[in-house]
Every structure is written in structure tokens, then in C-alpha cells.
Design a protein around this motif. Structure first.
Motif, short mmCIF file in Angstrom:
data_model
loop_
_atom_site.label_atom_id
_atom_site.label_comp_id
_atom_site.label_asym_id
_atom_site.label_seq_id
_atom_site.Cartn_x
_atom_site.Cartn_y
_atom_site.Cartn_z
N ARG A 271 -18.12 35.65 -46.21
CA ARG A 271 -17.84 35.54 -47.64
C ARG A 271 -16.81 36.59 -48.00
NH1 ARG A 271 -24.08 35.74 -49.85
NH2 ARG A 271 -24.74 33.67 -49.09
N ASN B 98 -13.82 27.23 -44.20
CA ASN B 98 -14.84 26.43 -44.89
C ASN B 98 -14.28 25.16 -45.49
OD1 ASN B 98 -17.31 28.10 -44.69
ND2 ASN B 98 -16.10 29.60 -45.80
N ASP C 115 -18.33 30.99 -50.29
CA ASP C 115 -18.30 29.89 -49.33
C ASP C 115 -18.73 28.57 -49.97
OD1 ASP C 115 -20.74 31.19 -49.50
OD2 ASP C 115 -21.23 31.03 -47.37
#
Length: 335
Positions: free
Chosen positions: A153, A167, A197
Motif C-alpha cells: 500500500r 494492482n 490497493d
């Protein structure tokens, strides 16, 4: 009751050591730009005045400890545990010692554990930031002399270099795989608005819809990232959209819950409703049906994080953002 050392400042240390404030700052941040004589005077003043804990002063005498703090957001998530193991192996290979802590997705707990770990003068923090982590908090940690690396993240605009799986590409591939089969009654399940994410994976879902010129107003349901979250979200989805034919899940654990809930509705997962996960956990190929999933190489993330760590400890300037490639593993749940 306040301790008498609570009001001791860096200026008091400088006065006691008969050096400048900047010299004290250099010693506190383990800089090499200070003589051994000045360093020893500062450390003696620190011990005498109690400006920092004695264990801090001891660590400063040996410059930097060999401890690397691994601050993981949720060790109950199998992928987080897999990632931690990969990181540990690469950190050991550097001749350093990983110290693993779990924040349980709590920013308050994260703040507390980082404060405690700072007292041990850790060499660096490698962390998956908890929801609610702010740019200011991260930058203050870095400015206090601790290298920080984010994984999985990111905190927008902060100074910490970040290693991320791609992602958006992952969920784009997963959604494209379904749309190529002519299925348009599709939904996205899982994740929450306060983690980066989630937004990236949702963006990949929507970009695939746009590529196929399909309206991007398909159902997108938030859910906590565990098995029960998947079950609850599917039941809510199916009550509102009973014609759903495929579901892209935020992660594999949510997908496991979705598959269970599909069966409870008397449907056949993989046939009546296709399911794709994200993370490709070891158990996903053992599911019935075996789960299609986006594969993230946890070992590669650990290796890249440790490359960045070496650069930071050598006073280099690593890339601000590193993307790790992903690919889709197609199995029975979506064929």
C-alpha cells in the motif's frame, strides 16, 4: 506526576556537552559527519540528563542497530504472513535481524508500536501502512532519522519509497478474462475505501469495462477482507442482483467466502457464477473448484524491499514507486 527529565531539550544536551545543537542532532541521527570525541561528549550528556532512554544511548554508541522492523497490517491474512516470511528471508541474507509486529489494521496501534520500536533504534521500518496513515506522520518518522519503506500500500505524496504489485493491471486482467467469455453481469466485491490497493484494484475492474465499452455502473460492494466479509457481501449482492454471473474479488480470502455463499444459495461456483480472486494463495489451487486468481510474487516484493533498504542505508536515492508485475492464473472457478 512529571519526571524531572521530561523538560530536558536538545539545547540542554548541547549546553552540557559544550557543543552546538546541530552536533547533537547529527549524533541522534547516527550521522558520520561528527567526530568520535564530540559524539562521546554528546552521549555522556544524554546519559547524564536522561534526554533519551539508556538503551537508546547504548544503541547510539554502536551507531545503528541491525534490527529491521517489519510492521505488517494484518497477520491473520495468509498473504500477509507469506509476505512476512519472504521479507524475513531477505533481511537475514543482509546480515540483519527482522522484528515482526502486527498492527491489526489499526492506525493507533501502528503509532504505538512504531513509537516503541524507535526506542530500540531500529535500522529501518518496512511497513504495510494501516488505514488512516497520514503523509505527515510518515514524513515525521523519516525526518527523525529512520528510513521507511512501504509495501503493498502507499500513502500518497509521502517521502517513503513504495513497492507495490501492479494492482490495476491484475484486476484488469481478471475482468478481461470474464468479459472475453461474453459475460457482462459482473460485480466487484471486497476492500474498503481507506486503503490504496482497493482503489487500484477497483480501477482495473472499471478500466476493463471501459475497454469493452460496457457501462462501469456494475455493482461494487465494500467488504472487510476476510472470509466472512466475502460471505456477507455475496449475500447482499445476490439479494439485489440475482442475475450476477461473475464476481471479481478483492482478494482470495474474500473469494473463499463468496464460493461458500454461492453454494449456500444452491448454485454451483464456477458454473452458475464464475469467481476470480487476487493474491493466489497456496490453498487457492486446492479449493473446489480451484480458484482463478491474480498471482503476486511475494518473494519478489521482499527482494525489492531489501534492495531499497540497502540503498537507503547507503544514503542512496531509490525509486519512489516500484511496481511488481502480476499475472492471472486461470483455474476451474472461472473457465
Amino acid at each position: 506526576m512529571k519526571n524531572k527529565t521530561d523538560n530536558i531539550t536538545i539545547f540542554d544536551v548541547a549546553k552540557e556537552a559544550q557543543v552546538s545543537k546541530s552536533t547533537v542532532s547529527l549524533v541522534l541521527t547516527q550521522s558520520d559527519k561528527v567526530s568520535d570525541k564530540s559524539k562521546e561528549k554528546v552521549l555522556q550528556a544524554i546519559d547524564k540528563l536522561g534526554y533519551v532512554y539508556n538503551r537508546d544511548a547504548a544503541a547510539l554508541r554502536s551507531r545503528r542497530s541491525n534490527l529491521v522492523a517489519l510492521v505488517i497490517n494484518d497477520l491473520t491474512n495468509p498473504y500477509s504472513a507469506q509476505l512476512a516470511v519472504g521479507l524475513e528471508n531477505h533481511i537475514h541474507a543482509l546480515g540483519m535481524l527482522p522484528m515482526l509486529v502486527n498492527t491489526a489494521e489499526s492506525v493507533d496501534r501502528q503509532t504505538q508500536v512504531v513509537k516503541t520500536l524507535k526506542e530500540y533504534n531500529v535500522a529501518a521500518f518496512i511497513m504495510c501502512p494501516a488505514p488512516g496513515t497520514t503523509q505527515q506522520w510518515v514524513d515525521e518518522l523519516i525526518n527523525s532519522g529512520f528510513p521507511v519503506i512501504h509495501i503493498m500500500r502507499e500513502v500518497p505524496f509521502c517521502a517513503a519509497p513504495t513497492i507495490l504489485p501492479d494492482n490495476k493491471k491484475g484486476s484488469h486482467l481478471a475482468t478481461t478474462h470474464i468479459l472475453q467469455q461474453g459475460i457482462e453481469d459482473i460485480a466487484f466485491i471486497g476492500g474498503t475505501d481507506d486503503i490504496s490497493d482497493y482503489h487500484e484494484r477497483l480501477a482495473g475492474f472499471k478500466s476493463a469495462l471501459q475497454y469493452f465499452k460496457i457501462s462501469d455502473d456494475k455493482p461494487c460492494l465494500n467488504a472487510v477482507t476476510n472470509r466472512q466479509g466475502g460471505r456477507d457481501a455475496f449475500n447482499s449482492l445476490y439479494a439485489q442482483y440475482p442475475d450476477t454471473k461473475a464476481i471479481i474479488c478483492f482478494n482470495d480470502v474474500i473469494a473463499y467466502g463468496v464460493i461458500e455463499a454461492i453454494r449456500e444459495q444452491g448454485l454451483i461456483p464456477g458454473k452458475d457464477i464464475k469467481v476470480v480472486g487476487f493474491d493466489d494463495l497456496a490453498d487457492s489451487c486446492l479449493m473446489s473448484p480451484s480458484l482463478s486468481s491474480v498471482t503476486i510474487n511475494a518473494n519478489e516484493i521482499g527482494k525489492r524491499a531489501c534492495h531499497v533498504l540497502q540503498e537507503l542505508l547507503s544514503h542512496g536515492t531509490p525509486a519512489v514507486r516500484t511496481l511488481i508485475d502480476v499475472h492471472l492464473k486461470v483455474r476451474d472457478s472461472s473457465q
